[in-house]
Design an enzyme around this catalytic site. Sequence first.
Site, mmCIF file in Angstrom:
data_model
loop_
_atom_site.group_PDB
_atom_site.id
_atom_site.type_symbol
_atom_site.label_atom_id
_atom_site.label_comp_id
_atom_site.label_asym_id
_atom_site.label_seq_id
_atom_site.Cartn_x
_atom_site.Cartn_y
_atom_site.Cartn_z
ATOM 1 N N ASP A 1 19.814 53.540 12.466
ATOM 2 C CA ASP A 1 21.151 53.237 11.935
ATOM 3 C C ASP A 1 22.093 54.427 12.022
ATOM 4 O O ASP A 1 23.309 54.266 12.076
ATOM 5 C CB ASP A 1 21.059 52.731 10.482
ATOM 6 C CG ASP A 1 20.615 53.800 9.504
ATOM 7 O OD1 ASP A 1 21.455 54.355 8.804
ATOM 8 O OD2 ASP A 1 19.400 54.073 9.437
ATOM 9 N N GLN A 2 21.529 55.656 12.074
ATOM 10 C CA GLN A 2 22.386 56.841 12.148
ATOM 11 C C GLN A 2 23.007 57.017 13.537
ATOM 12 O O GLN A 2 23.966 57.773 13.702
ATOM 13 C CB GLN A 2 21.587 58.095 11.754
ATOM 14 C CG GLN A 2 21.131 58.072 10.297
ATOM 15 C CD GLN A 2 20.403 59.344 9.901
ATOM 16 O OE1 GLN A 2 21.018 60.390 9.697
ATOM 17 N NE2 GLN A 2 19.083 59.278 9.796
ATOM 18 N N PRO B 72 17.336 60.759 3.949
ATOM 19 C CA PRO B 72 16.507 61.595 4.840
ATOM 20 C C PRO B 72 16.314 62.986 4.229
ATOM 21 O O PRO B 72 17.231 63.507 3.601
ATOM 22 C CB PRO B 72 17.346 61.684 6.123
ATOM 23 C CG PRO B 72 18.352 60.580 6.033
ATOM 24 C CD PRO B 72 18.605 60.365 4.571
ATOM 25 N N GLN C 288 26.130 63.108 6.438
ATOM 26 C CA GLN C 288 26.238 61.857 7.196
ATOM 27 C C GLN C 288 27.667 61.323 7.213
ATOM 28 O O GLN C 288 28.131 60.816 8.227
ATOM 29 C CB GLN C 288 25.302 60.811 6.572
ATOM 30 C CG GLN C 288 24.551 59.969 7.575
ATOM 31 C CD GLN C 288 23.577 59.022 6.877
ATOM 32 O OE1 GLN C 288 23.972 58.038 6.258
ATOM 33 N NE2 GLN C 288 22.298 59.318 6.972
ATOM 34 N N TYR D 269 14.642 55.289 10.839
ATOM 35 C CA TYR D 269 15.644 56.024 10.057
ATOM 36 C C TYR D 269 16.743 56.600 10.940
ATOM 37 O O TYR D 269 17.872 56.776 10.505
ATOM 38 C CB TYR D 269 14.969 57.122 9.224
ATOM 39 C CG TYR D 269 13.926 56.508 8.336
ATOM 40 C CD1 TYR D 269 14.305 55.785 7.203
ATOM 41 C CD2 TYR D 269 12.577 56.545 8.671
ATOM 42 C CE1 TYR D 269 13.364 55.135 6.419
ATOM 43 C CE2 TYR D 269 11.629 55.898 7.893
ATOM 44 C CZ TYR D 269 12.032 55.201 6.766
ATOM 45 O OH TYR D 269 11.109 54.549 5.997
ATOM 46 N N HIS E 268 19.831 48.380 7.334
ATOM 47 C CA HIS E 268 20.815 49.460 7.435
ATOM 48 C C HIS E 268 21.507 49.437 8.801
ATOM 49 O O HIS E 268 22.717 49.635 8.900
ATOM 50 C CB HIS E 268 20.139 50.830 7.226
ATOM 51 C CG HIS E 268 20.128 51.283 5.802
ATOM 52 N ND1 HIS E 268 19.127 50.958 4.931
ATOM 53 C CD2 HIS E 268 20.997 52.050 5.097
ATOM 54 C CE1 HIS E 268 19.380 51.500 3.748
ATOM 55 N NE2 HIS E 268 20.506 52.164 3.823
#
Length: 365
Positions: A297-298, A131, A104, A294, A320
């Site tokens: 935010d990525q 994750p 990440q 999940y 997040h």
Amino acid sequence: MAATTFEMDGSIMEGGGQILRVSTALSCIQGASIKINNVRAGRSTPGLRPQHLSGLELVRDLCAGQLEGGEVGSTEITLTTGKIKGGDYTADTKTAGSVVLLMQVSLPCVLFADSPSVLCLKGGTNAEMAPQIDYTLTVFKPMVERFGVNFDCDLKMRGYYPKGGGEIIVKTNPVKQLTPVTLTERGTITKIYGRAFVAGVLPHKLAKDMSAAAVRYIRKEIKDLYINIQAVREKKDESFGNGNGIILIAESSTGCVFAASALGKKGVYADKVGCEAAEMLLRNTRHNGCVDEYMQDQMIIFMALANGTSRIRTGPLTLHTQTAIHVAEQLTKAKFTVTKAEDQDSNEDTHIIECQGIGMTNASL
């Protein structure tokens, strides 16, 4: 190279490792130095853990930079960055620290390198508070590829808490710029599948019980879809240590992908693990968004760097995501707006995240 120095308070909002990852990646990409204090102040064990330190050292290596305060337990770090160079790099948490979180922080950086990169990342592949690698392969990868990201992730060895021992190889090609993304049509859920796994000395029955419980739970709400959750035993030469867990994936008619997962723990019934993942998956399909909580935010760092306006339909904003937006706006000129979706398919939880990206250009290409 670094003429600009950013400062970031690591105790704000989410107050954990995510501030560290987004801040260091954005600083590295923009050729700026960054000083972060109060590192992970919001956690029960504040300061750097081995996984965060490995990530920082990896970013330092990618850009031939300098890292001050780089030791476990440190609550203040300064990273001075240089030019991002392609090549072969290794990062090893030497614990069950997540390889996915190492990816990440490093993946956005190597996209702006001068040549292709190969990252060998070692630690936990299926770890708590991160994750699972299966999520990265089935959800994260196709979602970020929409931005024009090109990477391969080869899972060499699975590793679990507490020993780690897992390994992935990530191969990337640099980009000139990232393309903005529009994801606003969810469509209908067309497919639900997944895998329940055991590794090491744990009995295969655990995987079967997790799978059966998840199917039963989903069936209460979604009656007419074929649900295929395989119960597998990981091969001995492809996994290190003992572990069990489940990942569930839902796909929509427009190509959106959602997932949910849960890991087994000592003293927790397998049925409960299966039901926990099933409830999480259903929760992430009820809001009619195009990404799960999940992935939400990525997406932020890629939206901020992209050349143009991205729009993503999602459920309630997680802490997040709010943190990632705050950091991205502080460290770049990206502008985010969050509004409630107002169409016939939306409910009170449906939101649109819009971002005017900065159009970051890879000067090396």
